[in-house]
Design a protein around this motif. Structure first.
Motif, short mmCIF file in Angstrom:
data_model
loop_
_atom_site.label_atom_id
_atom_site.label_comp_id
_atom_site.label_asym_id
_atom_site.label_seq_id
_atom_site.Cartn_x
_atom_site.Cartn_y
_atom_site.Cartn_z
N LYS A 145 -3.43 12.50 -7.62
CA LYS A 145 -4.78 12.06 -7.09
C LYS A 145 -5.16 12.88 -6.14
N LEU A 146 -4.49 13.54 -4.99
CA LEU A 146 -4.71 14.19 -3.94
C LEU A 146 -5.39 15.45 -4.36
N GLN A 147 -5.11 16.12 -5.47
CA GLN A 147 -5.82 17.44 -5.84
C GLN A 147 -7.15 17.28 -6.14
N SER A 148 -7.48 16.27 -6.84
CA SER A 148 -8.99 15.94 -7.13
C SER A 148 -9.62 15.51 -6.01
N ARG A 149 -9.16 14.65 -5.27
CA ARG A 149 -9.74 14.06 -4.02
C ARG A 149 -10.19 15.12 -3.08
N LEU A 150 -9.18 16.02 -2.72
CA LEU A 150 -9.30 17.15 -1.87
C LEU A 150 -10.29 18.44 -2.37
N ALA A 151 -10.26 18.56 -3.67
CA ALA A 151 -10.89 19.56 -4.18
C ALA A 151 -12.40 19.30 -3.90
N LYS A 152 -12.88 18.11 -4.01
CA LYS A 152 -14.26 17.43 -3.76
C LYS A 152 -14.43 17.82 -2.28
N ARG A 153 -13.81 17.92 -1.46
CA ARG A 153 -14.06 18.43 -0.03
C ARG A 153 -13.90 19.77 0.24
N GLY A 154 -13.53 20.42 -0.78
CA GLY A 154 -13.49 22.18 -0.70
C GLY A 154 -12.03 22.27 0.18
N LEU A 155 -10.86 21.69 -0.29
CA LEU A 155 -9.68 21.71 0.19
C LEU A 155 -8.38 22.06 -0.94
N THR A 156 -7.61 22.80 -0.69
CA THR A 156 -6.45 23.05 -1.86
C THR A 156 -5.39 22.31 -1.17
N ALA B 46 0.94 -1.04 0.06
CA ALA B 46 0.04 0.00 -0.02
C ALA B 46 0.85 1.35 -0.05
N CYS B 47 0.59 2.49 -0.92
CA CYS B 47 1.18 3.69 -0.85
C CYS B 47 0.25 4.62 0.09
N TYR B 48 0.95 5.25 0.80
CA TYR B 48 0.55 6.27 1.43
C TYR B 48 1.10 7.73 1.43
N ALA B 49 0.38 8.77 1.26
CA ALA B 49 1.01 10.19 1.13
C ALA B 49 0.82 10.81 2.21
N GLU B 50 1.80 11.60 2.56
CA GLU B 50 1.76 12.60 3.70
C GLU B 50 1.52 14.00 3.15
N TYR B 51 0.70 14.79 3.53
CA TYR B 51 0.32 16.19 2.82
C TYR B 51 -0.14 17.39 3.88
N LEU C 168 -1.74 21.91 -0.61
CA LEU C 168 -0.56 22.95 -0.42
C LEU C 168 0.70 21.97 -1.05
N THR C 169 1.01 20.84 -0.50
CA THR C 169 2.09 20.10 -0.51
C THR C 169 2.08 18.95 0.01
N VAL C 170 2.70 17.77 -1.01
CA VAL C 170 3.00 16.46 -0.57
C VAL C 170 4.22 16.36 0.00
N MET C 171 4.43 16.11 1.19
CA MET C 171 5.64 16.10 2.03
C MET C 171 6.40 14.85 1.68
N SER C 172 5.56 13.74 1.49
CA SER C 172 6.30 12.25 1.30
C SER C 172 5.49 11.06 0.87
N VAL C 173 5.80 10.35 0.20
CA VAL C 173 5.26 9.02 -0.05
C VAL C 173 5.90 7.74 0.64
N SER C 174 5.14 6.77 1.08
CA SER C 174 5.92 5.77 1.45
C SER C 174 4.97 4.46 1.45
N GLU C 175 5.51 3.32 1.05
CA GLU C 175 5.09 2.02 0.90
C GLU C 175 5.07 1.21 2.20
N PRO D 200 -3.94 7.02 1.75
CA PRO D 200 -3.76 6.05 0.89
C PRO D 200 -3.72 6.42 -0.53
N ILE D 201 -2.99 5.98 -1.40
CA ILE D 201 -2.79 6.47 -2.95
C ILE D 201 -2.70 5.03 -3.65
#
Length: 79
Positions: free
Chosen positions: A58-69, A24-29, A71-78, A45-46
């Motif tokens: 992936k996160l830009q569209s997912r967060l936009a649906k929740r009214g969020l913008t 599984a891949c996870y993104a810290e943002y 800012l940055t993806v800090m890291s990804v990890s499996e 999870p990504i």
């Protein structure tokens, strides 16, 4: 003899499944909401490639649906 071979075949198949499973891949943002103003830090999870660019897409569209913008993806990890 058939009674012995069938359970062994099932056992061999089941033991091979975890080896083929993808990690599984996870993104810290960090993201923000404008009205009311709110900063968000989370881990999500990504699906797909576990890269910063893929997570950002992936996160830009997912967060936009929740009214969020995003800012940055800090890291990804499996995991």
């Amino acid at each position: 003899m058939k009674h012995v071979i069938f359970p062994l075949a099932v056992l061999a198949t089941l033991s091979a499944l975890p080896a083929t499973a993808q990690a599984a891949c996870y993104a810290e943002y960090k993201a923000r909401q404008d009205s009311p103003y709110k900063l968000v830090y989370d881990i999500a999870p990504i699906s797909g490639p576990c890269t910063l660019d893929a997570a950002k897409a992936k996160l830009q569209s997912r967060l936009a649906k929740r009214g969020l913008t995003l800012l940055t993806v800090m890291s990804v990890s499996e995991r």
